[in-house]
Design an enzyme around this catalytic site. Structure first.
Site, short mmCIF file in Angstrom:
data_model
loop_
_atom_site.label_atom_id
_atom_site.label_comp_id
_atom_site.label_asym_id
_atom_site.label_seq_id
_atom_site.Cartn_x
_atom_site.Cartn_y
_atom_site.Cartn_z
CE LYS A 176 -2.47 3.49 1.44
NZ LYS A 176 -1.82 4.80 1.60
N PRO A 178 2.05 5.36 -0.99
CG PRO A 178 3.78 6.90 -0.91
CD PRO A 178 3.52 5.44 -0.97
CD GLU A 179 -3.04 6.71 -0.62
OE1 GLU A 179 -3.01 5.47 -0.67
OE2 GLU A 179 -2.67 7.38 0.38
N GLY A 229 6.23 4.92 9.27
CA GLY A 229 5.40 6.12 9.42
C GLY A 229 5.48 6.65 10.84
CD GLU A 251 11.98 3.79 9.60
OE1 GLU A 251 11.95 4.76 10.39
OE2 GLU A 251 11.94 3.90 8.38
CB CYS A 285 12.28 8.67 9.76
SG CYS A 285 13.35 7.52 8.86
CD GLU A 382 10.36 13.06 13.17
OE1 GLU A 382 11.32 12.72 12.46
OE2 GLU A 382 9.40 12.31 13.42
#
Length: 479
Positions: A176, A178-179, A229, A251, A285, A382
């Site tokens: 899946k 990312p859009e 994410g 992660e 990240c 963050e």
């Protein structure tokens, strides 16, 4: 290069969603729609799941050397097409073209390493305790079909780390992706399809994240979940996976500290950490964010970092000479403004940046905040953008305590000329990855992952392979 509409990839075929739904894709440098991406619903997911089960039954029985040969062919295609793929990635994500090409080329390296590592998945023979007629074996088998959920900041890299490990061990996978950035991961999938990957071994879907994750995680076909994410979403997905006894690799978010000791090479620290901070507009990240600088060199370091940040060429990633592109979406611009306002109101000094650039696109000026109090949001949450927060410390123990204060533990950086300091930092900074006197160098052969709220499991090194394998005990008595 024109931007294509992006389709689903199910059972070896590129196709639109059964219901014909699509979502808009925007260029973050202009804010304008550049294409559409197919929006999968349950009917599409059911077809992808059925295909993944059949694909797994075929792929697990392929000899590792055959899997490796096909994966290497896909890697070769990624290298051959890297320029074209990078152009798509820059259009949809915003990062400079040079960074986009590095991401596409690095994918080929990752695929090749895991292709070879897949041929080193060994079981073992365990001597019996007395009866020599007994043969005891430990066998390692692929866990089964995998569901992978990946973000928009590195839409090729975050897929390929999961995909290469899964394929190398004999698993099938539904990604899946990312859009917001669909075309680049679609080109990665296309490389495998064109290399001859059998139908069903790899599926690609897009759609409403919560809808897709809820359905795939609960489905009995799926035996493992891998997610990259935010920590809050990761905790939700891990909880869902636990309800169905699905294996999980997470992660998750970080808030990387940078400890700059009294004996550090200031020029090296500014060049290295500054470059890492503004790579991909800080949407990384493992991006360095909390700069902890010894009080004796704090002014020197801050001034040099401000000079570095204010000298960066910010603009459309497809324009030659651009060093930092736009943020991925308007939400990130709003977040940067909120972080800046909060820090200044709490007593921080805005040394440079702190404002939006222009009226079109999602551009934010590289920002340095100094003398930042611990209670400021930027030192606790963050920012995930081009923002560095600087504060001083007196002793190395004090800096280590601050580095470990937050629940995050993904990455950290340190600069020191002392081997004693480096050893202390290696032992006591509680993160999954630490780089000393150097930029982040996440290679396929090294573990990639965090501790504490930054997740568990690895997406690099032999450790990544274990998450896709079941270890089984088999004992045979000769009669």
């Amino acid at each position: 290069m024109s931007y294509p509409d992006t389709q689903l990839f199910i059972n070896g075929q590129w196709r639109y969603a059964a219901a014909g739904e699509t979502l808009a894709v925007f260029n973050p440098a202009t804010g304008k729609e550049i294409g559409r991406v197919a929006h999968a619903r349950q009917a599409d997911l059911d077809q992808a799941l059925a295909a993944a089960q059949k694909g797994f039954e075929l792929w697990r029985d392929k000899a590792p050397v055959e899997r490796a040969r096909l994966m290497r062919a896909a890697a070769a295609l990624m290298r051959e097409r890297a320029g074209a793929i990078a152009a798509l990635l820059t259009q949809e994500q915003g990062k400079p073209l040079a960074e986009a090409k590095v991401e596409a080329m690095a994918a080929a390296d990752i695929i090749e390493w895991f292709a070879d590592e897949g041929m080193r998945v060994y079981g073992r023979i365990v001597p019996s305790r007395g009866n020599l007629a007994m043969r005891q074996m430990v066998m390692k088998d692929p866990v089964g079909p995998v569901a992978a959920f990946t973000p928009w900041n590195f839409p090729i890299n975050q897929v390929v780390r999961k995909l290469a490990a899964a394929l190398a061990t004999g698993c099938s996978m539904i990604v899946k992706a990312p859009e917001e950035t669909p075309a680049a991961p679609a080109e990665l999938v296309r490389a495998f399809a064109d290399a001859g990957l059998p139908p069903g071994v790899l599926g690609l879907v897009y759609g409403t994240p919560a809808e897709i994750s809820t359905y795939l995680i609960a489905h009995p076909v799926i035996r493992k979940i891998t997610f990259t994410g935010s920590t809050p979403v990761g905790k939700q997905l891990a909880a869902m996976a636990g309800q169905h006894m699905k294996r999980v690799t997470m992660e998750l978010g970080g808030h990387a500290p940078v400890i700059i000791a009294e004996d550090a090479d200031v020029a090296l620290a500014v060049k290295t950490a500054g470059g890492a901070k503004f790579r991909n507009a800080g949407q990384v990240c493992i991006s360095p964010t909390r700069f902890l600088v010894h009080e004796s060199i704090a002014k020197e370091f801050s001034a040099a970092l401000v000079k570095h940040a204010s000298g960066l060429a910010v603009g459309d990633g497809s324009t030659e000479g651009t060093q930092m592109g736009p943020l991925a979406n308007p939400r990130r611009v709003t977040a940067m403004a909120e972080f800046t306002k909060d820090a200044v109101e709490r007593g921080a000094t805005l040394a440079t940046g702190g404002e939006r650039m222009g009226d079109a696109g999602n551009f934010w000026r590289p920002t340095i905040l100094t003398d930042v109090p611990l209670e400021a949001r930027v030192f606790n949450d963050e920012p995930f953008g081009p923002m560095a927060a600087v504060r001083s410390f007196n002793t190395l123990d004090e800096a280590i305590a601050e580095a470990n204060r937050l629940p995050y533990g993904l990455a950290a950086y340190a600069f020191t000329r002392s081997l004693k300091n480096a050893d202390l930092l290696a032992r006591r900074v509680d993160v999954g990855m630490l780089w000393v006197n150097m930029p982040a160098m996440p290679t396929a052969e090294m573990p990639f992952g965090g501790v504490k709220d930054s997740g568990y499991g690895s997406e690099g090194g032999p450790e990544a392979m274990e998450a896709y394998l079941n270890s089984r005990a088999v004992s045979i008595m000769n009669v």
